[in-house]
Write a protein that holds these residues in place. Structure first.
Motif, short mmCIF file in Angstrom:
data_model
loop_
_atom_site.label_atom_id
_atom_site.label_comp_id
_atom_site.label_asym_id
_atom_site.label_seq_id
_atom_site.Cartn_x
_atom_site.Cartn_y
_atom_site.Cartn_z
N ARG A 1 0.83 -1.21 0.00
CA ARG A 1 0.00 0.00 0.00
C ARG A 1 0.86 1.25 0.00
O ARG A 1 0.57 2.23 -0.68
N THR B 1 -2.54 3.79 -5.50
CA THR B 1 -3.99 3.62 -5.46
C THR B 1 -4.43 3.07 -4.10
O THR B 1 -3.62 2.70 -3.26
N ARG B 2 -5.76 2.99 -3.93
CA ARG B 2 -6.34 2.40 -2.73
C ARG B 2 -6.77 0.96 -3.00
O ARG B 2 -7.64 0.41 -2.33
N ASP C 1 -6.68 -1.46 -0.08
CA ASP C 1 -7.82 -1.33 0.83
C ASP C 1 -9.02 -2.12 0.30
O ASP C 1 -9.74 -2.77 1.07
N TRP D 1 -14.51 -2.13 -7.31
CA TRP D 1 -13.65 -0.96 -7.09
C TRP D 1 -12.86 -0.61 -8.34
O TRP D 1 -12.78 0.56 -8.72
#
Length: 339
Positions: free
Chosen positions: A77, A82-83, A86, A103
């Motif tokens: 991460r 980017t996420r 998550d 996502w």
């Protein structure tokens, strides 16, 4: 003398683990690093190929199995733009397995909207054409890849040094370019494939980082003054780079559908070809974006070891069609499975 090439394809974090386990299992049958005259690595395969030819594959296998999953999540991460991590974390929860895919769809649509606003409708239409080509069962044209490259460069106008540092750490004791290793990357401005080897004089970690920089998810990496993206974008295997070798073994964690064309072309010149795929292990590796989930790596490497140790020296040799994992010696003939 018979010349032999090993092609290691792309496949995300789980592809790295499965390839590592598979090759570790194959080492016990006599098919170690010294067996191959050339190793072609794309994305995941670039990383694994470096470890294989350095003689430290066992160290990598142990590192994957013993890695702290929380720390693995944290480091990935911190390195990415980017996420996505998550979304993968949430997707591990019961009933939320759909979330990572949702996502990526939502984030991709938002990124495309920003690109269209910045570059105009004509550029957006060209980029859409290029992105559609990546999902088709054929090798994308260079103009289509250049459109994807423009999208990626607009989204990430600057390098992310954390990505190079991440792969430098992942390479651990592997610091020098191994001989016989060729790594692919996509030159984003032109949409053409470039290859790097020891003679290129570029840092190994930087080239591996470039070869693993998935367009749109990770910032492109600068190598020699030019910006590059994932080596598995044009082809997930790039097996045509092994032309001229007598025997070619292709390890393909994933395939969009154009691998058979590469196999046909190699066989047309008289090359013996075997393709190894995670037939029994596919569910363990995941699909699409879940192949990027680092927490799937331990199970994937164990599945790879199991697959690799099923192979005997004769059953894995490209000169024969007997095999234990899914192997394609000739795509026009029935596939054979041996338990």
């Amino acid at each position: 003398m018979t010349t032999r090439a090993l092609v290691l394809g792309s496949g995300g974090a789980t592809g790295i683990a499965w390839e590592t386990g598979l090759l570790r299992g194959m080492e016990s049958t006599g098919l170690g690093a010294g067996y191959w005259d050339l190793v072609v690595g794309s994305s995941a395969g670039a990383f694994v190929g470096a470890w294989l030819l350095s003689g430290h594959l066992g160290v990598l296998c142990d590192r994957i199995l013993r890695a702290d999953p929380v720390d693995a999540d944290r480091r990935l991460r911190a390195a990415s733009d980017t996420r996505l991590v998550d979304a993968l974390r949430l997707g591990r929860r019961q009933g939320l397995g759909w979330l990572p895919h949702a996502w990526t769809t939502t984030a991709g649509a938002a990124a495309f909207g920003r690109y269209a606003a910045a570059r105009g409708p004509r550029a957006a239409g060209a980029a859409a054409t290029g992105l559609r080509a990546l999902r088709e069962p054929r090798a994308p044209r260079s103009d289509e890849l250049a459109q994807v490259g423009d999208f990626a460069l607009t989204r990430h106008p600057r390098d992310n040094p954390r990505w190079v540092a991440y792969w430098s750490g992942e390479l651990g004791p592997v610091r020098e370019w191994p001989e016989r290793l060729m790594i692919t990357a996509l030159h984003l401005r032109s949409g053409t494939r470039r290859t790097f080897d020891r003679a290129a004089g570029e840092p190994l970690a930087r080239v591996v980082a470039a070869s693993t920089a998935v367009p749109l998810l990770v910032a492109p990496v600068t190598v020699g003054g030019e910006r590059y993206g994932d080596g598995g974008t044009a082809s997930q295997t790039n097996a045509d780079l092994a032309r001229g070798y007598d025997e070619v073994t292709i390890v393909a964690p994933s395939d969009r559908g154009n691998l058979d064309h590469e196999v046909h072309a190699l066989r047309a010149q008289g090359t013996h070809v075997v393709v190894l795929r995670p037939e029994r292990s596919a569910a363990v590796l995941g699909r699409r974006v879940t192949t990027l989930d680092v927490r799937r790596r331990p199970a994937s490497v164990r599945a790879g070891v199991e697959d690799g140790t099923r192979l005997s020296t004769t059953s894995c040799s490209p000169a024969t069609e007997r095999h234990h994992v899914r192997a394609v010696a000739d795509p026009t003939r029935p596939r054979e499975y041996v338990s």
